[in-house]
Design an enzyme around this catalytic site. Structure first.
Site, short mmCIF file in Angstrom:
data_model
loop_
_atom_site.label_atom_id
_atom_site.label_comp_id
_atom_site.label_asym_id
_atom_site.label_seq_id
_atom_site.Cartn_x
_atom_site.Cartn_y
_atom_site.Cartn_z
N THR A 203 0.90 -1.16 0.00
CA THR A 203 0.00 0.00 0.00
C THR A 203 0.93 1.20 0.00
O THR A 203 2.10 1.06 0.35
CB THR A 203 -0.82 0.00 1.33
OG1 THR A 203 -1.69 -1.12 1.34
CG2 THR A 203 -1.62 1.26 1.56
N GLY A 233 -10.12 -3.35 2.76
CA GLY A 233 -9.13 -3.33 3.84
C GLY A 233 -9.25 -2.09 4.70
O GLY A 233 -10.31 -1.44 4.77
N THR A 254 0.40 0.65 6.53
CA THR A 254 0.45 -0.36 5.47
C THR A 254 0.56 -1.72 6.16
O THR A 254 0.92 -1.80 7.33
CB THR A 254 1.68 -0.15 4.55
OG1 THR A 254 2.87 -0.24 5.34
CG2 THR A 254 1.64 1.21 3.86
N GLY A 257 -4.52 -5.22 6.69
CA GLY A 257 -5.60 -4.29 6.98
C GLY A 257 -6.56 -4.79 8.03
O GLY A 257 -7.11 -4.00 8.81
#
Ligand code: GLY
Length: 356
Positions: A203, A233, A254, A257
């Site tokens: 991410t 997420g 990041t 999630g």
């Protein structure tokens, strides 16, 4: 610092390999103004894939841009980059081979936020999230509704699945199990990075403080690799993958999630900063909380530690920055008055035994 003993925290941090010298790395140069600390230079931080993002955001901040404009322009470069397979165009698809993107934005001065989830065919979900914030009375649009909204604002639909991402997905599908009719590919067709990438997820998060002390942040992702269609997420959930309080600081995440959804982790990082922890301490304290809350045996290794990693990035109102992860892995990017640089992410634990 109420409720949390700073001395205890630092003692534990040293035991886990996070010594005071590392914490002091993240103290910025600050100027005293009318009796309180204020940043004398913008600060931008981002996850390990955020080199281009921090550079672009700083260029805009130095030109006087609003911090939200700056961080969105920064992550747009990564959303557009087909080589980043965790964000935007070129992201790894869901289990059906369809790229579904999640993103959120939050603007400190107005305490306003916008987000999209499971958005298909639009490469810059962070721009759509910003429009949800500015052009609707809502915070989150999902799926088909988010796509219709984006098209109403003139976004062009395109296939986000690159050849590289398709090959990674196909390799995953063909090797998923030996009881279906998909046969494993011949070894020569497995390109160098395909096998390695199958187990990764990523991410981009980017947050910034401008020289006036205003904060903003953005988190954008293609989400968990090969996810169940419709899985959302933490990235588009305000408080989970992103949170900004203009009086306190900004934080984002990041990694896995689901852990942030169950702990509202980015909100918690900001709340720990409100209670006086430094950004690094706040990030690591939240990692500790996630580890304590991880009780399902399938998520624990033999020593009772999480099998997954989660990383946090934070800036406080003084312009101090930091990061922290459950496992000490990888780097983050910062750009402040000392210029752009990559720094190691401190971890609650040194290394993990399993990947998930
Ligand atoms: N943190 C990104 C995701 O789990 O989707």
């Amino acid at each position: 610092m109420s409720g949390l003993k700073r001395r205890d925290f630092l003692r534990k941090a040293t035991v886990t390999g996070l010594g005071l010298p590392l914490l002091s790395l993240f103290r910025p140069v600050v100027a005293r103004s009318r009796g309180r600390f204020q940043p004398d230079h913008p600060v931008v931080i981002s996850s390990g894939n955020g080199e281009q993002a921090v550079k672009k955001a700083m260029e805009l901040l130095q030109g006087g841009s609003d911090p939200l404009d700056a961080v969105i322009a920064g992550v747009n470069l990564v959303e557009d980059d087909p080589n980043d397979i965790t964000v935007g165009y070129g992201g790894i698809p869901n289990e059906e081979g369809v790229v579904q993107l999640d993103a959120s934005v939050m603007h400190g001065p107005t305490h306003n936020a916008g987000a999209v989830a499971a958005l298909e065919n639009i490469r810059n979900p962070s721009k759509v999230a910003r429009l949800v914030m500015e052009r609707t009375d809502h915070v989150l649009l999902v799926g088909e509704g988010a796509l219709k909204f984006a098209k109403a604002h003139g976004f062009r639909e395109e296939n986000l699945l690159t050849e590289r991402a398709r090959k990674i997905w196909l390799y995953w599908k063909e090797t998923l199990n030996d009881r279906d009719d998909w046969l494993p590919p011949p070894p020569k067709e497995i390109e160098g990075d395909v096998r390695r990438l199958v187990e990764t997820h990523g991410t981009i998060h980017c947050c910034a403080m401008d020289s006036r002390g205003d904060l903003a942040g953005v988190t954008t992702t293609s989400g968990l690799f090969f996810k169940i269609p419709g899985r959302v997420g933490d990235s588009p959930i305000i408080g989970a993958g992103l949170y900004v309080d203009n009086a306190v600081g900004a934080a984002g995440s990041t990694g896995r999630g689901e852990a942030n959804l169950k702990n509202l982790s980015s909100f918690m990082v900001v709340e720990y900063m409100r209670r006086g922890l430094s950004p690094t301490e706040a990030c690591l304290e939240v990692c500790k909380r996630i580890a304590e809350h991880t009780k399902l045996p399938r998520l624990l290794d033999e020593s009772g530690r999480p099998r997954f990693n989660v990383k946090f990035y934070a800036i406080n109102k003084k312009g101090e920055f930091g990061a922290g992860a459950i496992y000490q892995e990888g780097h983050f990017w910062v750009y402040d008055r000392q210029g752009p640089r990559k720094l190691p992410i401190p971890g609650l634990y040194k290394r993990r035994m399993h990947r998930k």
